[in-house]
Design an enzyme around this catalytic site. Structure first.
Site, PDB file in Angstrom:
ATOM      1  N   ARG A 250      -3.324  -1.298  -8.938  1.00 18.03           N
ATOM      2  CA  ARG A 250      -1.865  -1.424  -8.738  1.00 18.03           C
ATOM      3  C   ARG A 250      -1.185  -0.690  -9.878  1.00 18.03           C
ATOM      4  O   ARG A 250      -1.428  -1.003 -11.052  1.00 18.03           O
ATOM      5  CB  ARG A 250      -1.449  -2.894  -8.717  1.00 18.03           C
ATOM      6  CG  ARG A 250       0.058  -3.056  -8.831  1.00 18.03           C
ATOM      7  CD  ARG A 250       0.537  -4.437  -8.512  1.00 18.03           C
ATOM      8  NE  ARG A 250       0.445  -4.699  -7.088  1.00 18.03           N
ATOM      9  CZ  ARG A 250       1.081  -5.690  -6.468  1.00 18.03           C
ATOM     10  NH1 ARG A 250       1.847  -6.516  -7.150  1.00 18.03           N
ATOM     11  NH2 ARG A 250       0.953  -5.868  -5.174  1.00 18.03           N
TER      12      ARG A 250
ATOM     13  N   HIS B  86       2.236   0.725   0.039  1.00 20.01           N
ATOM     14  CA  HIS B  86       1.563  -0.574  -0.095  1.00 20.01           C
ATOM     15  C   HIS B  86       0.757  -0.829   1.190  1.00 20.01           C
ATOM     16  O   HIS B  86       1.092  -1.705   1.993  1.00 20.01           O
ATOM     17  CB  HIS B  86       2.618  -1.660  -0.319  1.00 20.01           C
ATOM     18  CG  HIS B  86       2.077  -2.937  -0.882  1.00 20.01           C
ATOM     19  ND1 HIS B  86       0.749  -3.144  -1.169  1.00 20.01           N
ATOM     20  CD2 HIS B  86       2.706  -4.108  -1.194  1.00 20.01           C
ATOM     21  CE1 HIS B  86       0.584  -4.362  -1.649  1.00 20.01           C
ATOM     22  NE2 HIS B  86       1.749  -4.967  -1.671  1.00 20.01           N
TER      23      HIS B  86
ATOM     24  N   GLN C  70      -0.565  -4.368   2.293  1.00 24.03           N
ATOM     25  CA  GLN C  70       0.499  -5.220   2.816  1.00 24.03           C
ATOM     26  C   GLN C  70       0.729  -4.939   4.298  1.00 24.03           C
ATOM     27  O   GLN C  70       0.862  -5.858   5.113  1.00 24.03           O
ATOM     28  CB  GLN C  70       1.789  -4.969   2.028  1.00 24.03           C
ATOM     29  CG  GLN C  70       2.954  -5.800   2.502  1.00 24.03           C
ATOM     30  CD  GLN C  70       2.761  -7.278   2.210  1.00 24.03           C
ATOM     31  OE1 GLN C  70       2.486  -7.640   1.086  1.00 24.03           O
ATOM     32  NE2 GLN C  70       2.895  -8.119   3.223  1.00 24.03           N
TER      33      GLN C  70
ATOM     34  N   ASP D 209      12.946  -6.103   2.057  1.00 19.86           N
ATOM     35  CA  ASP D 209      12.223  -6.317   0.801  1.00 19.86           C
ATOM     36  C   ASP D 209      13.270  -6.469  -0.297  1.00 19.86           C
ATOM     37  O   ASP D 209      14.452  -6.195  -0.083  1.00 19.86           O
ATOM     38  CB  ASP D 209      11.286  -5.126   0.525  1.00 19.86           C
ATOM     39  CG  ASP D 209      10.241  -5.440  -0.544  1.00 19.86           C
ATOM     40  OD1 ASP D 209      10.203  -6.584  -1.052  1.00 19.86           O
ATOM     41  OD2 ASP D 209       9.470  -4.523  -0.896  1.00 19.86           O
TER      42      ASP D 209
ATOM     43  N   CYS E 250       7.518  -9.002   2.566  1.00 20.85           N
ATOM     44  CA  CYS E 250       6.204  -9.035   1.914  1.00 20.85           C
ATOM     45  C   CYS E 250       6.129 -10.039   0.768  1.00 20.85           C
ATOM     46  O   CYS E 250       5.047 -10.371   0.308  1.00 20.85           O
ATOM     47  CB  CYS E 250       5.820  -7.641   1.440  1.00 20.85           C
ATOM     48  SG  CYS E 250       6.867  -7.016   0.112  1.00 20.85           S
TER      49      CYS E 250
ATOM     50  N   ARG F 144      -2.905 -11.509   4.070  1.00 19.76           N
ATOM     51  CA  ARG F 144      -3.398 -10.556   3.071  1.00 19.76           C
ATOM     52  C   ARG F 144      -4.887 -10.792   2.824  1.00 19.76           C
ATOM     53  O   ARG F 144      -5.664  -9.850   2.641  1.00 19.76           O
ATOM     54  CB  ARG F 144      -2.627 -10.704   1.746  1.00 19.76           C
ATOM     55  CG  ARG F 144      -1.149 -10.330   1.812  1.00 19.76           C
ATOM     56  CD  ARG F 144      -0.927  -8.838   1.958  1.00 19.76           C
ATOM     57  NE  ARG F 144      -1.510  -8.079   0.878  1.00 19.76           N
ATOM     58  CZ  ARG F 144      -0.943  -7.867  -0.324  1.00 19.76           C
ATOM     59  NH1 ARG F 144       0.253  -8.358  -0.575  1.00 19.76           N
ATOM     60  NH2 ARG F 144      -1.561  -7.141  -1.244  1.00 19.76           N
TER      61      ARG F 144
END
Ligand code: CP
Length: 298
Positions: A101, A128, A131, A219, A257, A285
């Site tokens: 990440r 991402h 996700q 988001d 998310c 996830r």
């Protein structure tokens, strides 16, 4: 042989992504763990904070019979100037896969260039993909195949929004994005979607994007790669609230998310309401990443 990196949805054929989602669903249904990851080690490298990504990868790897080493850049010589390439060469001698990440996609690319083990994108400023695998799985669990459906994004044209663009092309759904001009989707990505035959459009009117949509997504206003002091005022009129959801399809779901900021990008009423799938997404996830790990290590 080239390692099985999981970097961008755009790099995969639809069938390969669909196989991973089928495996994720099978894992969730109790399918036996394949031997691919048993006894193997996954390094989880975090240059930015995480709750879901860290815990779900760690649990997934344990369920597969392997284990994880969790490192932040502060723990590593990477944080003191050792190159990504050298880090990749060294870690490849100890571990069987690396998740990164970072807020510099170039670092992920460099890691993948020099690692001899699979590298997994655990979020960059540009995308991402883990996700989105969980998000597609979640939508389909609740509303059936996503192909041909209309999905609306309202808010920042950030890394997650950009990955929804990749997903729209690979999974064959219509994506309508409503973003302020100041933080919209980059033109190169829209050009790519068009070249690939995707049905992706951008507007600055959230009502237009949401009209009749089967799923509304947003988001937070400040993503991890953003300046924490960024001017969020242009995003205020993109808030997903009950009035906006009322324009969507009668059975539309809401997705995010997480982490969420109630009263900013989404009202508490929507986030905590009956149409919200946000915790189902978070839960998936685990299964999506378990399937990605089984593929990468298989
Ligand atoms: N959605 C997501 O990636 O959550 P974390 O930042 O907690 O990992």
């Amino acid at each position: 042989m080239k390692p099985r990196h999981f970097l961008e949805l755009a790099e995969f054929e639809t069938a390969a992504l669909r196989d991973m989602l089928d495996q994720a669903t099978a894992f969730k249904g109790g399918a036996a763990n394949p031997p691919a990851a048993a006894g193997k080690t996954l390094a989880l490298l975090f240059e930015r904070p995480s709750t879901r990504t860290r815990v779900s990868f760690e649990v997934a790897m344990r369920q597969l019979g392997g284990h994880c080493i969790v490192l932040s850049d502060r723990d590593m010589q990477l944080g003191r100037g050792e190159t990504v390439a050298d880090t990749a060469r060294v870690l490849s001698r100890y571990v069987d896969a690396i998740m990164l990440r970072t807020d510099r996609v170039r670092k992920l690319e460099e890691l993948a260039e020099h690692a001899t083990v699979p590298v997994i994108n655990g979020l960059t400023e540009a995308s991402h993909p883990c996700q989105l695998m969980a998000d597609i799985m979640t939508f389909e669990e609740h509303r059936g195949p996503i192909g041909g459906q209309v999905i609306a994004w309202c808010g920042d044209g950030n890394n997650v929004a950009r990955t929804w663009v990749q997903a729209a092309v690979r999974f064959g759904f219509t994506l309508r994005l409503a973003c302020p001009d100041a933080c919209t989707i980059p033109g190169y990505l829209l050009d790519w979607a068009r070249r690939e035959g995707g049905d992706v459009s951008v507007t600055s009117d959230p009502r237009q994007a949401v009209a009749g949509a089967r799923c509304v997504v947003t988001d937070c206003w400040v993503s991890m790669a953003d300046d924490p002091k960024r001017d969020c005022r242009p995003l205020a009129s993109f808030q997903v609230n009950a009035a906006l959801m009322a324009l969507a399809a009668e059975d539309a779901v809401f997705m995010h998310c997480l982490p969420a900021h109630r009263g900013e990008e989404v009202s508490a009423e929507v986030l905590d309401g009956p149409r919200s799938l946000v915790f189902e997404e978070a839960g998936n996830r685990l299964w999506a990443q378990k399937a990605i790990l089984a593929w990468a290590l298989g």
